[in-house]
Enzyme design. Structure first.
Site, PDB file in Angstrom:
ATOM      1  N   LYS A  36      -3.788  -2.097  17.740  1.00  0.00           N
ATOM      2  CA  LYS A  36      -2.383  -1.861  18.126  1.00  0.00           C
ATOM      3  C   LYS A  36      -2.237  -0.811  19.206  1.00  0.00           C
ATOM      4  CE  LYS A  36      -1.699   1.324  14.270  1.00  0.00           C
ATOM      5  NZ  LYS A  36      -1.500   1.376  12.820  1.00  0.00           N
ATOM      6  N   ARG A 129       4.014   6.217   2.268  1.00  0.00           N
ATOM      7  CA  ARG A 129       4.464   5.197   3.206  1.00  0.00           C
ATOM      8  C   ARG A 129       4.469   3.912   2.386  1.00  0.00           C
ATOM      9  NH1 ARG A 129       1.910   3.876   9.138  1.00  0.00           N
ATOM     10  NH2 ARG A 129       0.819   2.260   7.972  1.00  0.00           N
TER      11      ARG A 129
HETATM   12  C1  LIG Z   1      -2.585   1.899  12.284  1.00  0.00           C
HETATM   13  C2  LIG Z   1      -3.139   1.541  10.985  1.00  0.00           C
HETATM   14  C3  LIG Z   1      -4.507   1.727  10.731  1.00  0.00           C
HETATM   15  C4  LIG Z   1      -5.444   2.375  11.717  1.00  0.00           C
HETATM   16  O1  LIG Z   1      -5.229   3.762  11.752  1.00  0.00           O
HETATM   17  P1  LIG Z   1      -6.169   4.735  12.640  1.00  0.00           P
HETATM   18  O2  LIG Z   1      -5.729   6.089  12.244  1.00  0.00           O
HETATM   19  O3  LIG Z   1      -5.865   4.427  14.056  1.00  0.00           O
HETATM   20  O4  LIG Z   1      -7.577   4.447  12.291  1.00  0.00           O
HETATM   21  C5  LIG Z   1      -4.998   1.315   9.498  1.00  0.00           C
HETATM   22  N1  LIG Z   1      -4.181   0.770   8.570  1.00  0.00           N
HETATM   23  C6  LIG Z   1      -2.862   0.591   8.774  1.00  0.00           C
HETATM   24  C7  LIG Z   1      -2.030  -0.012   7.692  1.00  0.00           C
HETATM   25  C8  LIG Z   1      -2.293   0.975   9.989  1.00  0.00           C
HETATM   26  O5  LIG Z   1      -0.990   0.794  10.177  1.00  0.00           O
END
Ligand SMILES: *Cc1c(COP(=O)(O)O)cnc(C)c1O
Length: 354
Positions: A36, A129
């Site tokens: 993302k 969350r």
């Molecule tokens: C963005 C996201 C990740 C990745 O997080 P990083 O800190 O970039 O490794 C993993 N799981 C979910 C649900 C996310 O939204």
């Protein structure tokens, strides 16, 4: 338009990925490469795949659509909107879920399409969350999911350090492993995946403290910036400069460091404050808050001070630099996660690859 531009070193991304995938692989953990932050850009996705990720994962279905032709399991990270259920089943093999109404909507579409959509049930271990929070809700949801056609309960997972800043530890992550065992006992099913979080869980991998049974991590920031995110430590054998922002100087003048006249509010509704450093050499660069947050960029020339900016201007103090800058020069910055995200998302920032 050549500038501003973000220069992406694909070999550094690949190397970061390979290093981290190998560390995880040693503990039986597979890596979902989270795309993302760079809007699932196909060249960078390829670097992830060359580095050995087992899945691609993104929070936005539009980004997964972009990956349609790539032959690898794809995970939707953000809980699906019911209104996008059709696209979710079409473009994601797996989605993270916590709401039975949404899972029912996915089931309905999967039945229509004569396919099976896999889900990972999210468990909230305290970060507040997404995720099921109470034990009784977890079991009722599992029971209902098991009744649904077109849905396979692939596993359980959690996400930490995103809202509440809760650090993954053996204590909280072990609860997932316990839960998997309880589900096996109660319902006679072996869940395939226990997804133990994001880049903030990596420190447990490096310290060999990740609870046995966790077999997937979903990693974004660590792959692009070479750091774990529970404590912000750099990861050995990785690069933190795979993404570099380059912007062009459009004005360079000696000016006072405090504005002249009565100070009201700035373009963003804040009352600015200034430090009087006397007359300084100030540079304006052609990029602004539309493309970048000023706190997310760090000049490679460490003698440059970031003074501020507006939507389309970045103002720097270059007085202390050892370099004699002139108008037209290109200034380079390292980026934080938010900086990569915004620059990659901005249509005004050119993307180039090396
Ligand atoms: C963005 C996201 C990740 C990745 O997080 P990083 O800190 O970039 O490794 C993993 N799981 C979910 C649900 C996310 O939204």
């Amino acid at each position: 338009m050549e500038y501003p531009r973000i220069k992406i070193n694909l070999e550094k991304v690949r190397k970061n990925t390979e290093t981290i995938v190998n560390r995880c692989d040693n503990l039986g953990i597979s890596v979902a490469g989270v795309t993302k932050v760079f809007c699932a850009d196909l060249k960078i996705v390829k670097a992830y795949m060359d580095g050995g990720v087992s899945y691609l994962a993104d929070s936005r279905i539009q980004n997964l659509m972009n990956l349609e032709d790539i032959d690898i399991s794809k995970i939707l990270l953000r809980l699906p909107m019911i209104s996008e259920a059709e696209e979710v089943v079409q473009y994601a093999d797996i989605s993270l879920n916590s709401e039975i109404e949404t899972i029912k909507a996915l089931s309905k579409i999967a039945i229509e399409k004569n396919t099976v959509h896999k889900i990972i049930l999210m468990i909230d271990l305290g970060d507040l969350r997404e995720g099921l929070f109470k034990d009784e809700d977890i079991y009722t949801t599992v029971e209902e999911v098991l009744k649904l056609e077109g849905i396979e309960l692939m596993g359980i997972g959690t996400n930490l350090t995103c809202y509440g800043g809760i650090i993954p530890r053996q204590e909280n992550l072990s609860r997932l492993v316990e839960l998997k065992k309880c589900i096996a006992r109660r319902y006679g099913i072996e869940l395939e995946i226990i997804s133990g979080g994001n880049s903030s869980s990596l420190h447990l991998v490096f310290e060999n403290k990740i609870p046995e049974g966790i077999n997937q991590l979903r990693l974004g920031e660590s792959l692009v910036l070479g750091r774990e995110t529970a404590f912000g430590n750099r990861i050995d054998g990785t690069f933190d400069d795979a993404f570099i922002l380059e912007v062009e100087a459009i004005e360079l003048k000696d000016k006072p460091s405090v504005p002249i006249g009565e100070i009201g509010i700035d373009a963003f509704g804040n009352k600015p404050e200034f430090i009087d450093r006397g007359i300084r050499k100030r540079m304006i660069c052609a990029i602004g808050k539309q493309d970048i947050d000023l706190g997310d960029i760090a000049p490679l020339d460490e003698d440059i001070i970031i003074l501020g900016g507006s939507s389309d201007h970045l103002i720097l103090d270059v007085t202390d630099s050892k370099i004699e800058y002139k108008v037209g020069d290109k200034i380079k910055f390292k980026l934080k996660y938010g900086g990569i995200l915004k620059a990659m998302t901005s249509i005004y920032v050119k993307k180039i690859y090396v």
